[in-house]
Design an enzyme around this catalytic site. Structure first.
Site, PDB file in Angstrom:
ATOM      1  N   HIS A  28      57.567 -73.906 -57.295  1.00 32.41           N
ATOM      2  CA  HIS A  28      56.144 -74.659 -56.979  1.00 32.41           C
ATOM      3  C   HIS A  28      55.311 -73.828 -56.141  1.00 32.41           C
ATOM      4  O   HIS A  28      55.917 -73.106 -55.271  1.00 32.41           O
ATOM      5  CB  HIS A  28      56.398 -75.993 -56.034  1.00 32.41           C
ATOM      6  CG  HIS A  28      56.879 -76.253 -54.749  1.00 32.41           C
ATOM      7  ND1 HIS A  28      56.493 -75.670 -53.505  1.00 32.41           N
ATOM      8  CD2 HIS A  28      58.026 -76.509 -54.193  1.00 32.41           C
ATOM      9  CE1 HIS A  28      56.896 -75.783 -52.447  1.00 32.41           C
ATOM     10  NE2 HIS A  28      58.086 -76.343 -52.963  1.00 32.41           N
ATOM     11  N   ARG A  50      51.481 -77.367 -55.778  1.00 33.51           N
ATOM     12  CA  ARG A  50      51.522 -78.425 -54.643  1.00 33.51           C
ATOM     13  C   ARG A  50      50.316 -78.328 -54.020  1.00 33.51           C
ATOM     14  O   ARG A  50      49.597 -77.271 -54.030  1.00 33.51           O
ATOM     15  CB  ARG A  50      52.543 -77.774 -53.653  1.00 33.51           C
ATOM     16  CG  ARG A  50      52.301 -78.406 -52.419  1.00 33.51           C
ATOM     17  CD  ARG A  50      53.535 -77.883 -51.223  1.00 33.51           C
ATOM     18  NE  ARG A  50      52.866 -77.670 -50.111  1.00 33.51           N
ATOM     19  CZ  ARG A  50      53.613 -77.162 -48.877  1.00 33.51           C
ATOM     20  NH1 ARG A  50      54.639 -76.854 -49.168  1.00 33.51           N
ATOM     21  NH2 ARG A  50      52.777 -76.740 -47.897  1.00 33.51           N
ATOM     22  N   GLU A  98      51.425 -73.251 -54.040  1.00 38.59           N
ATOM     23  CA  GLU A  98      50.637 -74.223 -53.007  1.00 38.59           C
ATOM     24  C   GLU A  98      49.431 -73.729 -53.007  1.00 38.59           C
ATOM     25  O   GLU A  98      49.132 -72.549 -53.256  1.00 38.59           O
ATOM     26  CB  GLU A  98      51.459 -74.329 -51.700  1.00 38.59           C
ATOM     27  CG  GLU A  98      51.470 -73.115 -51.111  1.00 38.59           C
ATOM     28  CD  GLU A  98      52.594 -73.411 -49.667  1.00 38.59           C
ATOM     29  OE1 GLU A  98      51.924 -73.361 -48.648  1.00 38.59           O
ATOM     30  OE2 GLU A  98      53.555 -73.667 -50.151  1.00 38.59           O
ATOM     31  N   TYR A 122      67.385 -77.672 -54.426  1.00 46.85           N
ATOM     32  CA  TYR A 122      65.988 -77.287 -53.825  1.00 46.85           C
ATOM     33  C   TYR A 122      66.268 -76.067 -53.015  1.00 46.85           C
ATOM     34  O   TYR A 122      67.150 -76.216 -51.988  1.00 46.85           O
ATOM     35  CB  TYR A 122      65.072 -78.455 -53.288  1.00 46.85           C
ATOM     36  CG  TYR A 122      63.829 -78.019 -52.734  1.00 46.85           C
ATOM     37  CD1 TYR A 122      62.804 -77.574 -53.641  1.00 46.85           C
ATOM     38  CD2 TYR A 122      63.493 -77.866 -51.435  1.00 46.85           C
ATOM     39  CE1 TYR A 122      61.544 -77.115 -52.971  1.00 46.85           C
ATOM     40  CE2 TYR A 122      62.321 -77.562 -50.910  1.00 46.85           C
ATOM     41  CZ  TYR A 122      61.341 -77.364 -51.654  1.00 46.85           C
ATOM     42  OH  TYR A 122      60.253 -76.773 -51.299  1.00 46.85           O
ATOM     43  N   ASP A 144      55.985 -70.543 -51.974  1.00 50.15           N
ATOM     44  CA  ASP A 144      54.870 -70.333 -51.241  1.00 50.15           C
ATOM     45  C   ASP A 144      53.512 -70.427 -51.980  1.00 50.15           C
ATOM     46  O   ASP A 144      53.122 -71.206 -52.683  1.00 50.15           O
ATOM     47  CB  ASP A 144      55.156 -69.374 -50.348  1.00 50.15           C
ATOM     48  CG  ASP A 144      56.075 -69.624 -49.013  1.00 50.15           C
ATOM     49  OD1 ASP A 144      56.320 -70.842 -48.781  1.00 50.15           O
ATOM     50  OD2 ASP A 144      56.583 -68.605 -48.302  1.00 50.15           O
ATOM     51  N   ASP A 198      58.261 -71.208 -40.403  1.00 54.36           N
ATOM     52  CA  ASP A 198      57.700 -71.160 -41.692  1.00 54.36           C
ATOM     53  C   ASP A 198      55.978 -70.873 -41.494  1.00 54.36           C
ATOM     54  O   ASP A 198      55.254 -71.767 -41.677  1.00 54.36           O
ATOM     55  CB  ASP A 198      57.780 -72.476 -42.284  1.00 54.36           C
ATOM     56  CG  ASP A 198      57.503 -72.480 -43.693  1.00 54.36           C
ATOM     57  OD1 ASP A 198      57.324 -71.461 -44.518  1.00 54.36           O
ATOM     58  OD2 ASP A 198      57.124 -73.734 -44.082  1.00 54.36           O
ATOM     59  N   ASP A 220      60.774 -73.147 -53.587  1.00 56.67           N
ATOM     60  CA  ASP A 220      59.576 -72.991 -52.862  1.00 56.67           C
ATOM     61  C   ASP A 220      58.956 -71.707 -52.999  1.00 56.67           C
ATOM     62  O   ASP A 220      59.633 -70.691 -52.205  1.00 56.67           O
ATOM     63  CB  ASP A 220      59.695 -73.478 -51.387  1.00 56.67           C
ATOM     64  CG  ASP A 220      58.395 -73.456 -50.506  1.00 56.67           C
ATOM     65  OD1 ASP A 220      57.517 -72.891 -51.068  1.00 56.67           O
ATOM     66  OD2 ASP A 220      58.548 -73.947 -49.401  1.00 56.67           O
ATOM     67  N   GLU A 269      51.506 -83.050 -51.161  1.00 55.97           N
ATOM     68  CA  GLU A 269      52.010 -82.874 -49.621  1.00 55.97           C
ATOM     69  C   GLU A 269      51.355 -83.652 -48.926  1.00 55.97           C
ATOM     70  O   GLU A 269      50.221 -84.153 -48.772  1.00 55.97           O
ATOM     71  CB  GLU A 269      52.039 -81.275 -49.321  1.00 55.97           C
ATOM     72  CG  GLU A 269      52.299 -81.015 -48.055  1.00 55.97           C
ATOM     73  CD  GLU A 269      53.852 -81.270 -47.877  1.00 55.97           C
ATOM     74  OE1 GLU A 269      54.588 -82.383 -48.222  1.00 55.97           O
ATOM     75  OE2 GLU A 269      54.667 -80.329 -47.491  1.00 55.97           O
ATOM     76  N   CYS A 298      53.754 -74.635 -42.431  1.00 60.04           N
ATOM     77  CA  CYS A 298      54.332 -75.781 -42.925  1.00 60.04           C
ATOM     78  C   CYS A 298      53.400 -76.884 -43.186  1.00 60.04           C
ATOM     79  O   CYS A 298      52.430 -77.327 -42.735  1.00 60.04           O
ATOM     80  CB  CYS A 298      55.346 -76.319 -41.835  1.00 60.04           C
ATOM     81  SG  CYS A 298      55.781 -77.959 -42.094  1.00 60.04           S
ATOM     82  N   ASN A 300      57.600 -85.528 -51.154  1.00 63.02           N
ATOM     83  CA  ASN A 300      58.292 -84.838 -50.129  1.00 63.02           C
ATOM     84  C   ASN A 300      58.551 -85.842 -49.016  1.00 63.02           C
ATOM     85  O   ASN A 300      57.846 -86.135 -48.015  1.00 63.02           O
ATOM     86  CB  ASN A 300      57.530 -83.626 -49.818  1.00 63.02           C
ATOM     87  CG  ASN A 300      58.132 -82.782 -48.603  1.00 63.02           C
ATOM     88  OD1 ASN A 300      59.364 -83.147 -48.866  1.00 63.02           O
ATOM     89  ND2 ASN A 300      57.643 -81.917 -48.178  1.00 63.02           N
TER      90      ASN A 300
END
Length: 295
Positions: free
Chosen positions: A123, A168, A125, A57, A101, A72, A99, A198, A133, A220
């Site tokens: 993924h 996500r 989100e 990952y 975003d 982040d 990731d 999440e 974050c 996660n």
């Protein structure tokens, strides 16, 4: 809503090498919950493979923190992440989940470029573009309709039918469990292959997600956040399909490096921290390199 897409492991020809996405699906079939470990660079990917992990990952926070020295909070862009993706996929053939975003305004392009770079899946989100974050306060979400458009665009960008598109949702923290599950169902119907729930706070919430969405659910298990450090046995009992450890090794690396830097500065020597270090011989062993013998 469009019908479901790619909910089962895609078939592949025995005459061709399986794509990264197909290898991710195969790993998920072979191990439940599938442990997915974060790697901060190419060498970390080599270490992870050597101890037996089957899927890697790349964290967006990891790219921001380690490669660019920033928090982040949506500063890094697609190409920033792709640089690290390419380095990792050249060093290891393990499937890499990335990731992505919010998709950087163009999820279709993001998916195409990730496939070219060798990733197995991404993924996306449901936060606004200026994201942060998932375990910080003050997150703002887009509407479920906007997230559906992101997922549909990502699906259109898929040139490998086995490439994984995971959705996500950060909704549980601000909208509650029921709303989070409803969003996940909508994302599944829009074409998401898997769900990343999440900032979940207990095992029963994971059980509710897994029971309701009917596609693989990722937990996660990040340190110092809102989610307890549940074991793989506990997650299995709740029907969770994947356990993610996004930055565990990175945090340990940072602590070890800081200890060495302090020793060098305060003591003027590294003698007392040699035990914290990997030897040159160990490094070469992991790199499968045999140094020339001295004559």
């Amino acid at each position: 809503m469009p019908g479901r897409v790619n909910k089962t492991s895609p078939k592949k020809s025995s005459k061709t090498r399986a794509s990264p996405g197909a290898r991710l699906w195969a790993a998920l079939k072979a191990e439940r919950p599938l442990q997915i470990v974060g790697v901060i660079n190419a060498y970390a990917a080599i270490l992870a493979k050597d101890v037996g992990f089957k899927v890697l990952y790349l964290s967006g926070a990891g790219v921001a923190n380690a490669s660019y020295g920033v928090p982040d909070i949506g500063i890094t862009k697609l190409e920033d992440v792709l640089i690290d993706v390419r380095r990792i996929t050249r060093a290891s053939k393990l499937p890499l989940l990335v990731d992505a975003d919010t998709g950087w305004d163009d999820p279709r392009k993001t998916v195409r470029e990730m496939i070219k770079a060798g990733a197995a899946g991404v993924h996306l989100e449901d936060q606004v573009e200026a994201k942060r974050c998932g375990h910080l306060a003050g997150k703002r979400l887009v509407s479920s309709n906007e997230m559906v458009r992101r997922i549909e665009a990502a699906v259109k960008g898929r040139t490998d039918p086995a490439f994984v598109i995971m959705a996500r949702t950060d909704a549980v923290a601000s909208e509650g469990l029921k709303a989070g599950i409803e969003r996940a169902r909508i994302y599944r119907e829009a074409g998401a292959d898997m769900i990343f729930a999440e900032a979940i706070t207990d095992l029963e919430q994971y059980r509710a997600f897994a029971s309701a969405v009917k596609v693989p659910v990722l937990a996660n298990i990040t340190e110092f956040g809102k989610t307890p450090l549940l074991t793989v046995e506990q997650l299995a009992s709740a029907g969770v399909s994947m356990a993610l450890y996004p930055l565990s090794a990175f945090r340990a690396m940072n602590a070890a490096a800081l200890k060495v830097y302090r020793a060098l500065r305060l003591e003027g020597t590294q003698k007392n921290v040699l035990g914290e270090m990997q030897t040159r011989a160990e490094l070469y062993e992991f790199l499968r390199y045999q140094a020339p013998k001295a004559r």
